[in-house]
Write an enzyme that holds these catalytic residues in place. Structure first.
Site, PDB file in Angstrom:
ATOM      1  N   GLU A   1      49.022  41.167  41.750  1.00 33.38           N
ATOM      2  CA  GLU A   1      50.112  41.175  42.322  1.00 33.38           C
ATOM      3  C   GLU A   1      50.813  39.357  41.224  1.00 33.38           C
ATOM      4  O   GLU A   1      50.508  38.751  42.159  1.00 33.38           O
ATOM      5  CB  GLU A   1      51.040  41.311  43.353  1.00 33.38           C
ATOM      6  CG  GLU A   1      51.286  42.815  43.761  1.00 33.38           C
ATOM      7  CD  GLU A   1      50.985  42.632  45.107  1.00 33.38           C
ATOM      8  OE1 GLU A   1      51.789  44.066  45.670  1.00 33.38           O
ATOM      9  OE2 GLU A   1      51.553  42.085  45.999  1.00 33.38           O
TER      10      GLU A   1
ATOM     11  N   THR B   1      37.992  48.619  50.100  1.00 39.61           N
ATOM     12  CA  THR B   1      39.391  47.926  49.422  1.00 39.61           C
ATOM     13  C   THR B   1      40.120  49.323  48.853  1.00 39.61           C
ATOM     14  O   THR B   1      39.681  50.321  48.901  1.00 39.61           O
ATOM     15  CB  THR B   1      39.043  46.774  48.227  1.00 39.61           C
ATOM     16  OG1 THR B   1      40.476  46.492  47.766  1.00 39.61           O
ATOM     17  CG2 THR B   1      38.891  47.911  47.034  1.00 39.61           C
TER      18      THR B   1
END
Lengths: 411, 411
Positions: free
Chosen positions: B282, B195
């Site tokens: 986010e 990731t």
């Protein structure tokens, strides 16, 4: 209908005419919503044939189980639809609710329960107060009329902000026939074998086997090619009823050239209805058309199109009116399908912005930026690997989607 | 770091100690951001071994190509990282940028370019001004020190709102060793083989083959079990460097019992770092822990967990603090994995709300509603089909996500 503002992409419901052999009615049953139509009955002429496609979700509602069970007979006399409660994940009681409603509707219409199709959408996990539905059947029956299309298009809605319908005239071997349908969205939309609720009727005379083959084929490029939020509903139901009231030639093969006008018209109708669903996607402000070309085959192109259409980052970029083609590249790459970064080209609003793995330094940025301000955003990718192609329709992801879905139970 | 408010789930950066054999430095190179650190160099002692896992996105950045190409050698002397420009979809020029930067860094450190790993994150499609990077190498080299962890944890961030690091002491055959890493998120996070950026170092002495096998195993239950938005980055890079500065026993087999403490510590460290990435997803306000049990096998459980963790409707329900377990049922069903609706059970906050396909009429609704107001939301499903299980971490979907990603290019 929802209390949210009407979608900026809304389309006015066109005039829906009678379809020979179809009578319909809607009432305010107060099943979950109040002060609005929420329960509908359609009655079809004897010998009406039927085809259907349903959600592939492994946890479907009881109405889906029921429709699947009776579909093989290919015969329909009635359709019972309610909005507000989906009758999903309701156990044996949910299945009983369907059975008893169908039995009561059959008695009302004077047919067998296996000729009554049922559909429900709304919240999951709540029991359907089916006795209320049964109590309204006499009123529904007494109101049945051929001109109640507009009311029924409204009665089947949940979070939708406008009613959806479409109508076409076509012919089978020069005998005029009508195809007309209504649909509802508008969240939990990423169909896989159909979507939400869509009911299409025609006065044509066609065997159930032909109807079913036609529907299986046409659903692929229409309802199965749209996505709002990548979430596949537990209630997706698309039913096609043919009342056989027109004296058209008997057709037993979907490849019979005399069927081609009808076949094209059906595809056109399903596509129009599918696009109406997207135009009412929760919180939508932009419709996105995604064309994929040059994939290794059509299936691969379809998966890549879905990956772009479902990407939250592509969808939010479009909300922000940013021509963020980099996110399109990411979405192509994450699909897991054959793709060669160094052959990949991306166009926005029909303008190539990147070719063969690199941004074009001289593309008309102003024109692309202007396109991003439009309501219909066009994205095209060419993989340059083969002949596979697909077209997918999606919508953007906005604050409105969060607002609607973060407060659904409380609204 | 981002100009957005710090995540409500933020965790203070713990004290990061020197790791023997690692020196690091960061500078403000002004590559895209201004007024902040954005370029880092790490130098590793001679004979440092390395393992890595990278994104499975088919359109990876040039740095990924480079790292993959040199990884088989298993040797590292340096790592060069920039934030702000991802060097993705930049064609031959992008690859040249990597090559020339690596060559210059190799000259600075006095090693071969094939011992220099590189990583970049930020916007896609923009060329990396690599000459600027090269110009900063002397300054970076002169600043190299063992205590610059905090600065480097900050320098690698993009839309992240807090710096992420973790440190552990463990042992190999009773010889103390340290494992310490830093990571960045925080959007485009649905890893598939690693990731975003994560750099882990240890002073242990381990062959590259052992490191690689360990990393492949441990990444599955850590970084590959998190998701923010289902979008898989083109830049995902997880590198593990072992400087070999401790006099631990030579270990050549990951099943050697003398390696078990180290192996467990590595998993713990990767999990902590992965959860920090989720905590800075986010727009995040809630961390979601999803446990899947009773699936036909672990792979199936994992896919079902991902389907729940990626569902916009589950994620928005959690934003709205609604215990909308019906959406969990939908997400299980849409995964396409073996599932029997009538055997399915769902728990929220460790309280069973539905069992065997039906809501429990007597579950403690107040307690479940209270749980929904917490920061860490626990969802458990039991398929009751087999022994397969998995654990996935996700986060909610909020107005903040739309805000950040609808205006990324303009910010």
């Amino acid at each position: 209908m929802s209390s949210y503002p009407v979608s900026p992409l809304a389309v006015t419901l066109p005039e829906l005419c009678p379809v020979a052999g179809v009578k319909l009615a809607s009432v305010q049953a107060g099943l979950r919503y109040t002060g609005r139509l929420d329960l509908s009955l359609m009655e079809f002429a004897p010998n009406t044939t039927v085809a259907g496609v349903f959600t592939k979700n492994k946890c479907p509602g009881a109405p889906i189980d029921w429709c699947r069970k009776i579909l093989y007979r290919g015969k329909a006399r009635g359709l019972l639809v309610n909005a507000g409660i989906a009758n999903v994940f309701t156990g044996q009681a949910g299945f009983d609710a369907v059975k008893y409603s169908a039995q009561a509707a059959a008695k009302t219409i004077n047919c067998t329960p296996e000729e009554i199709f049922v559909a429900s959408t709304g919240v999951i996990g709540e029991q359907l107060p089916y006795q209320k539905i049964i109590n309204y059947l006499p009123e529904l029956y007494s109101k049945l009329a051929s001109d109640q299309w507009k009311e029924t298009a409204q009665a089947i809605l949940t979070t939708d902000t406008f009613a959806k319908g479409f109508s076409l005239k076509t012919d089978i071997d020069n005998i005029p026939v009508t195809i007309q349908g209504i649909a509802k969205g508008s969240g939990m939309i990423a169909p896989d074998m159909a979507t939400m609720l869509c009911f299409v009727t025609t006065d044509a005379k066609l065997p159930a086997t032909v109807l079913q083959k036609l529907l299986n084929e046409k659903v692929k490029t229409t309802f199965n090619s749209i996505t709002v939020d990548s979430d596949t509903s537990t209630s997706d139901t698309l039913l096609l009823f043919a009342t056989g009231q027109t004296p058209n030639t008997e057709i037993n093969d979907i490849d019979d050239p005399r069927l081609s006008n009808f076949s094209n018209a059906l595809e056109k109708l399903l596509q129009e209805l599918a696009l109406l669903v997207i135009r009412d996607g929760e919180g939508v402000t932009k419709l996105i058309e995604i064309k994929v070309e040059g994939a290794v085959n059509n299936e691969s192109a379809f998966k890549i199109g879905q990956s772009i259409g479902n990407s939250p980052l592509v969808k939010t970029a479009i909300t922000g009116e940013d021509a963020n083609w980099g996110r399109v590249v990411m979405a192509v790459g994450k699909a897991g399908e054959p793709a060669d970064r160094d052959l990949l080209s991306v166009a926005i609003g029909n303008i190539w912005v990147a070719k063969q793995g690199e941004v074009l330094s001289d593309y008309d940025q102003d024109k692309v930026n202007k396109h991003m301000q439009e309501q219909v955003i066009k994205i095209k990718v060419n993989l340059n690997l083969g002949e596979g192609h697909a077209k997918i329709w999606s919508c953007n992801l906005t604050q409105g989607y969060i607002e609607i879905n973060g407060s659904y139970l409380r609204s």
